[in-house]
Design a protein around this motif. Structure first.
Motif, PDB file in Angstrom:
ATOM      1  N   VAL A   1     -56.000  11.825 -36.812  1.00  0.00           N
ATOM      2  CA  VAL A   1     -57.114  12.340 -37.280  1.00  0.00           C
ATOM      3  C   VAL A   1     -58.117  11.384 -37.041  1.00  0.00           C
ATOM      4  O   VAL A   1     -57.945  10.125 -36.596  1.00  0.00           O
ATOM      5  CB  VAL A   1     -57.399  12.562 -38.733  1.00  0.00           C
ATOM      6  N   SER A   2     -59.521  11.651 -36.921  1.00  0.00           N
ATOM      7  CA  SER A   2     -60.526  10.617 -36.617  1.00  0.00           C
ATOM      8  C   SER A   2     -61.863  11.310 -37.366  1.00  0.00           C
ATOM      9  O   SER A   2     -62.202  12.628 -37.233  1.00  0.00           O
ATOM     10  CB  SER A   2     -60.690  10.475 -35.201  1.00  0.00           C
ATOM     11  N   ARG A   3     -62.727  10.454 -37.877  1.00  0.00           N
ATOM     12  CA  ARG A   3     -63.735  10.931 -38.825  1.00  0.00           C
ATOM     13  C   ARG A   3     -65.005   9.838 -38.217  1.00  0.00           C
ATOM     14  O   ARG A   3     -65.444   8.985 -38.684  1.00  0.00           O
ATOM     15  CB  ARG A   3     -63.737  10.834 -40.115  1.00  0.00           C
ATOM     16  N   LEU A   4     -65.219  10.238 -36.869  1.00  0.00           N
ATOM     17  CA  LEU A   4     -66.326   9.137 -36.182  1.00  0.00           C
ATOM     18  C   LEU A   4     -67.787   9.605 -37.072  1.00  0.00           C
ATOM     19  O   LEU A   4     -68.519   8.735 -36.896  1.00  0.00           O
ATOM     20  CB  LEU A   4     -66.521   9.214 -34.846  1.00  0.00           C
ATOM     21  N   LYS A   5     -67.963  10.855 -37.306  1.00  0.00           N
ATOM     22  CA  LYS A   5     -69.262  11.092 -37.746  1.00  0.00           C
ATOM     23  C   LYS A   5     -69.049  11.955 -39.027  1.00  0.00           C
ATOM     24  O   LYS A   5     -67.972  12.515 -39.275  1.00  0.00           O
ATOM     25  CB  LYS A   5     -70.064  12.324 -36.865  1.00  0.00           C
ATOM     26  N   LYS A   6     -69.915  11.731 -39.901  1.00  0.00           N
ATOM     27  CA  LYS A   6     -69.706  12.401 -41.344  1.00  0.00           C
ATOM     28  C   LYS A   6     -69.457  13.579 -41.180  1.00  0.00           C
ATOM     29  O   LYS A   6     -68.564  14.490 -42.177  1.00  0.00           O
ATOM     30  CB  LYS A   6     -70.988  12.092 -42.304  1.00  0.00           C
ATOM     31  N   GLN A   7     -70.125  14.523 -40.643  1.00  0.00           N
ATOM     32  CA  GLN A   7     -69.927  15.991 -40.511  1.00  0.00           C
ATOM     33  C   GLN A   7     -68.816  16.766 -39.554  1.00  0.00           C
ATOM     34  O   GLN A   7     -68.384  17.698 -39.807  1.00  0.00           O
ATOM     35  CB  GLN A   7     -71.120  16.500 -39.798  1.00  0.00           C
TER      36      GLN A   7
ATOM     37  N   PRO B   1     -45.777  30.162 -43.796  1.00  0.00           N
ATOM     38  CA  PRO B   1     -45.386  31.461 -44.810  1.00  0.00           C
ATOM     39  C   PRO B   1     -44.352  30.853 -46.109  1.00  0.00           C
ATOM     40  O   PRO B   1     -43.411  30.206 -45.631  1.00  0.00           O
ATOM     41  CB  PRO B   1     -44.431  32.359 -43.851  1.00  0.00           C
ATOM     42  N   GLY B   2     -44.715  31.182 -47.185  1.00  0.00           N
ATOM     43  CA  GLY B   2     -43.946  30.901 -48.412  1.00  0.00           C
ATOM     44  C   GLY B   2     -43.812  29.301 -48.778  1.00  0.00           C
ATOM     45  O   GLY B   2     -42.965  28.969 -49.541  1.00  0.00           O
ATOM     46  N   MET B   3     -44.791  28.454 -48.167  1.00  0.00           N
ATOM     47  CA  MET B   3     -44.918  27.209 -48.412  1.00  0.00           C
ATOM     48  C   MET B   3     -46.356  26.673 -48.997  1.00  0.00           C
ATOM     49  O   MET B   3     -46.596  25.775 -49.431  1.00  0.00           O
ATOM     50  CB  MET B   3     -44.732  26.371 -47.290  1.00  0.00           C
ATOM     51  N   GLY B   4     -47.255  27.777 -49.087  1.00  0.00           N
ATOM     52  CA  GLY B   4     -48.481  27.633 -49.580  1.00  0.00           C
ATOM     53  C   GLY B   4     -49.378  26.636 -48.559  1.00  0.00           C
ATOM     54  O   GLY B   4     -49.193  26.712 -47.372  1.00  0.00           O
ATOM     55  N   LEU B   5     -50.205  25.879 -49.030  1.00  0.00           N
ATOM     56  CA  LEU B   5     -50.947  24.954 -48.150  1.00  0.00           C
ATOM     57  C   LEU B   5     -50.435  23.581 -48.422  1.00  0.00           C
ATOM     58  O   LEU B   5     -50.482  23.072 -49.509  1.00  0.00           O
ATOM     59  CB  LEU B   5     -52.340  24.820 -48.572  1.00  0.00           C
ATOM     60  N   ARG B   6     -50.340  22.588 -47.568  1.00  0.00           N
ATOM     61  CA  ARG B   6     -49.903  21.256 -47.651  1.00  0.00           C
ATOM     62  C   ARG B   6     -50.906  20.425 -46.850  1.00  0.00           C
ATOM     63  O   ARG B   6     -51.295  20.620 -45.611  1.00  0.00           O
ATOM     64  CB  ARG B   6     -48.438  21.073 -46.981  1.00  0.00           C
ATOM     65  N   LEU B   7     -51.381  19.176 -47.521  1.00  0.00           N
ATOM     66  CA  LEU B   7     -52.290  18.341 -46.942  1.00  0.00           C
ATOM     67  C   LEU B   7     -51.803  17.470 -45.904  1.00  0.00           C
ATOM     68  O   LEU B   7     -50.469  16.944 -45.967  1.00  0.00           O
ATOM     69  CB  LEU B   7     -52.888  17.417 -48.203  1.00  0.00           C
ATOM     70  N   ILE B   8     -52.378  17.534 -44.761  1.00  0.00           N
ATOM     71  CA  ILE B   8     -51.833  16.610 -43.564  1.00  0.00           C
ATOM     72  C   ILE B   8     -52.539  15.434 -43.847  1.00  0.00           C
ATOM     73  O   ILE B   8     -51.706  14.323 -43.551  1.00  0.00           O
ATOM     74  CB  ILE B   8     -51.953  17.505 -42.391  1.00  0.00           C
ATOM     75  N   HIS B   9     -53.816  15.318 -43.607  1.00  0.00           N
ATOM     76  CA  HIS B   9     -54.535  13.873 -43.681  1.00  0.00           C
ATOM     77  C   HIS B   9     -55.946  14.383 -44.345  1.00  0.00           C
ATOM     78  O   HIS B   9     -56.336  15.562 -44.330  1.00  0.00           O
ATOM     79  CB  HIS B   9     -54.959  13.475 -42.333  1.00  0.00           C
ATOM     80  N   TYR B  10     -56.331  13.394 -44.762  1.00  0.00           N
ATOM     81  CA  TYR B  10     -57.965  13.486 -45.191  1.00  0.00           C
ATOM     82  C   TYR B  10     -58.807  12.106 -45.104  1.00  0.00           C
ATOM     83  O   TYR B  10     -58.289  11.208 -44.819  1.00  0.00           O
ATOM     84  CB  TYR B  10     -57.656  13.706 -46.946  1.00  0.00           C
ATOM     85  N   SER B  11     -59.934  12.348 -45.430  1.00  0.00           N
ATOM     86  CA  SER B  11     -60.895  11.493 -45.336  1.00  0.00           C
ATOM     87  C   SER B  11     -62.136  11.260 -46.317  1.00  0.00           C
ATOM     88  O   SER B  11     -62.563  12.310 -46.679  1.00  0.00           O
ATOM     89  CB  SER B  11     -61.809  11.571 -43.893  1.00  0.00           C
ATOM     90  N   VAL B  12     -62.328  10.227 -46.909  1.00  0.00           N
ATOM     91  CA  VAL B  12     -63.188  10.149 -47.961  1.00  0.00           C
ATOM     92  C   VAL B  12     -64.545   9.745 -47.694  1.00  0.00           C
ATOM     93  O   VAL B  12     -65.464   9.286 -48.327  1.00  0.00           O
ATOM     94  CB  VAL B  12     -62.582   9.077 -49.224  1.00  0.00           C
ATOM     95  N   GLY B  13     -64.656   9.387 -46.182  1.00  0.00           N
ATOM     96  CA  GLY B  13     -66.064   9.165 -45.697  1.00  0.00           C
ATOM     97  C   GLY B  13     -66.001   8.796 -44.312  1.00  0.00           C
ATOM     98  O   GLY B  13     -64.869   8.777 -43.650  1.00  0.00           O
TER      99      GLY B  13
END
Lengths: 119, 115
Positions: B66-72, B39-51
């Motif tokens: 976080v983990s991105r073992l599969k693309k989907q 509330p009152g903060m908008g959305l903030r980015l935690i982690h991301y993945s480029v592939g």
């Protein structure tokens, strides 16, 4: 760093009123600008976007013009409906350091404006 | 197309417990993101993945992995939950592109309460 400032509301209007939600940004270079809408209980949906100065994004009767001279991207609609009640977020993607793979860092959002339209 | 889906929709944890939030997308997107909304903060980015196999820190990464073992799929883990992690978590995905007008597609969110 980059930032987005928007009026937080709640903004309460009567049906068929004119809507303006102000959004200003701070960023280096030439960011791309977006408006997202969040209906109750749902995720965010892209409403409109603009990628360069003087571009006008439009969708569902909403419009916003990218004004670099005033670093603004105000959202407008000529006649709102009850179904427009939602939270509206202004957001930007900063100028990518390299154009390949640009935008990977995610969106920078404003805090959101809660819009309430009364019949 | 289901788009972006998130599991679970709601969860209540006690302080110190762990859990994993699952995000899945069927649009063959390269990039995926985890945000938190407060509330009152908008959305903030935690982690991301480029592939597949890649991850990177966003604005507020502390306390999350976080983990991105599969693309989907893009998983967000809380190893030892704290009340400050009470929030709504959104996953998003997008095409990997040099275009600057790309759209992020958001999931419906997970409401997490830590007591």
């Amino acid at each position: 760093g980059d930032s987005v400032t928007q009026m937080e509301g709640p903004v309460t209007l009567s049906e068929e009123a004119f809507l303006t939600i102000n959004c200003t940004y701070t960023a280096t270079g030439y960011p791309s600008l977006f408006w997202y809408v969040q209906y109750p209980g749902e995720g965010l949906q892209l409403l409109l976007k603009a990628t360069k100065a003087d571009d006008k994004g439009s969708n569902k009767g909403f419009e916003a013009t990218y004004r670099k001279e005033t670093t603004s991207f105000h959202l407008e609609k000529g006649s709102v409906q009850v179904s427009d009640s939602a939270v509206y977020f202004c957001a930007l993607i900063p100028t990518p350091l390299m154009y390949s793979g640009g935008g990977a860092d995610g969106l920078t959002f404003g805090k959101g404006t809660h819009l309430i339209i009364q019949p | 197309n289901a788009g972006v889906t998130q599991t679970p929709k709601f969860r209540v944890l006690k302080t110190g417990q762990s859990m994993t939030l699952l995000c899945a997308q069927d649009m063959n997107h390269e990039y995926m993101y985890w945000y938190r909304q407060d509330p009152g903060m908008g959305l903030r980015l935690i982690h991301y993945s480029v592939g597949e196999g890649t991850t990177a820190k966003g604005e507020v990464p502390d306390g999350y992995n976080v983990s991105r073992l599969k693309k989907q799929n893009f998983l967000l883990g809380l190893e030892s939950a704290a009340p400050s992690q009470t929030s709504v978590y959104f996953c998003a995905s997008s095409y990997g592109s040099s275009r600057r007008d790309y759209e992020q597609y958001f999931g419906p969110g997970t409401r997490l309460t830590v007591t």
